[in-house]
Design a protein around this motif. Structure first.
Motif, mmCIF file in Angstrom:
data_model
loop_
_atom_site.group_PDB
_atom_site.id
_atom_site.type_symbol
_atom_site.label_atom_id
_atom_site.label_comp_id
_atom_site.label_asym_id
_atom_site.label_seq_id
_atom_site.Cartn_x
_atom_site.Cartn_y
_atom_site.Cartn_z
ATOM 1 N N GLU A 44 18.424 64.756 51.155
ATOM 2 C CA GLU A 44 18.870 63.391 50.867
ATOM 3 C C GLU A 44 17.677 62.462 50.661
ATOM 4 N N HIS A 45 16.626 62.654 51.461
ATOM 5 C CA HIS A 45 15.441 61.815 51.330
ATOM 6 C C HIS A 45 14.699 62.112 50.033
ATOM 7 N N GLN A 46 14.605 63.394 49.704
ATOM 8 C CA GLN A 46 13.951 63.775 48.449
ATOM 9 C C GLN A 46 14.697 63.176 47.265
ATOM 10 N N THR A 47 16.019 63.245 47.305
ATOM 11 C CA THR A 47 16.844 62.701 46.228
ATOM 12 C C THR A 47 16.638 61.190 46.111
ATOM 13 N N LEU A 48 16.632 60.496 47.230
ATOM 14 C CA LEU A 48 16.452 59.054 47.229
ATOM 15 C C LEU A 48 15.101 58.663 46.635
ATOM 16 N N VAL A 49 14.049 59.354 47.020
ATOM 17 C CA VAL A 49 12.716 59.051 46.484
ATOM 18 C C VAL A 49 12.668 59.312 44.980
ATOM 19 N N LYS A 50 13.233 60.424 44.548
ATOM 20 C CA LYS A 50 13.252 60.733 43.115
ATOM 21 C C LYS A 50 14.023 59.675 42.331
ATOM 22 N N GLU A 51 15.157 59.234 42.879
ATOM 23 C CA GLU A 51 15.947 58.193 42.209
ATOM 24 C C GLU A 51 15.154 56.896 42.099
ATOM 25 N N ARG A 52 14.464 56.534 43.146
ATOM 26 C CA ARG A 52 13.674 55.295 43.133
ATOM 27 C C ARG A 52 12.497 55.402 42.159
ATOM 28 N N MET A 53 11.883 56.567 42.076
ATOM 29 C CA MET A 53 10.781 56.758 41.132
ATOM 30 C C MET A 53 11.287 56.637 39.698
ATOM 31 N N GLU A 54 12.429 57.232 39.416
ATOM 32 C CA GLU A 54 13.006 57.144 38.077
ATOM 33 C C GLU A 54 13.382 55.704 37.736
ATOM 34 N N LYS A 55 13.952 54.999 38.700
ATOM 35 C CA LYS A 55 14.331 53.602 38.480
ATOM 36 C C LYS A 55 13.096 52.758 38.181
ATOM 37 N N SER A 56 12.001 53.020 38.880
ATOM 38 C CA SER A 56 10.778 52.247 38.625
ATOM 39 C C SER A 56 10.192 52.566 37.252
ATOM 40 N N LYS A 57 10.395 53.784 36.778
ATOM 41 C CA LYS A 57 9.918 54.137 35.434
ATOM 42 C C LYS A 57 10.767 53.446 34.364
#
Length: 74
Positions: A44-57
């Motif tokens: 869940e944490h990995q998914t959240l970080v990946k989602e936030r990285m994509e959103k920032s891109k």
């Protein structure tokens, strides 16, 4: 820190009291030992970080630089 009886059972508060007596260097070593690189990261944490990285891109204008943030909180 030298200990003559490593198998002694101590409570949390006693452990905290012992840790507070350590030098800064010893506390750093303890921290590194407790937070080693083998600590699992939950999916869940990995998914959240990946989602936030994509959103920032996708929306880089949302991002703040550290200098600005640092000035606003000091």
């Amino acid at each position: 820190m030298n200990s003559s009886s490593a198998n002694t059972q101590i409570g949390f508060h006693e452990l905290v009291a012992i840790v507070k007596t350590l030098s800064v260097a010893e506390k750093q070593l303890l921290t590194e030992a407790l937070w080693d690189d083998n600590m699992p990261v939950f999916d869940e944490h990995q998914t959240l970080v990946k989602e936030r990285m994509e959103k920032s891109k996708r929306q880089p204008e949302r991002m703040l630089n550290w200098e600005s943030v640092s000035k606003s909180i000091s």
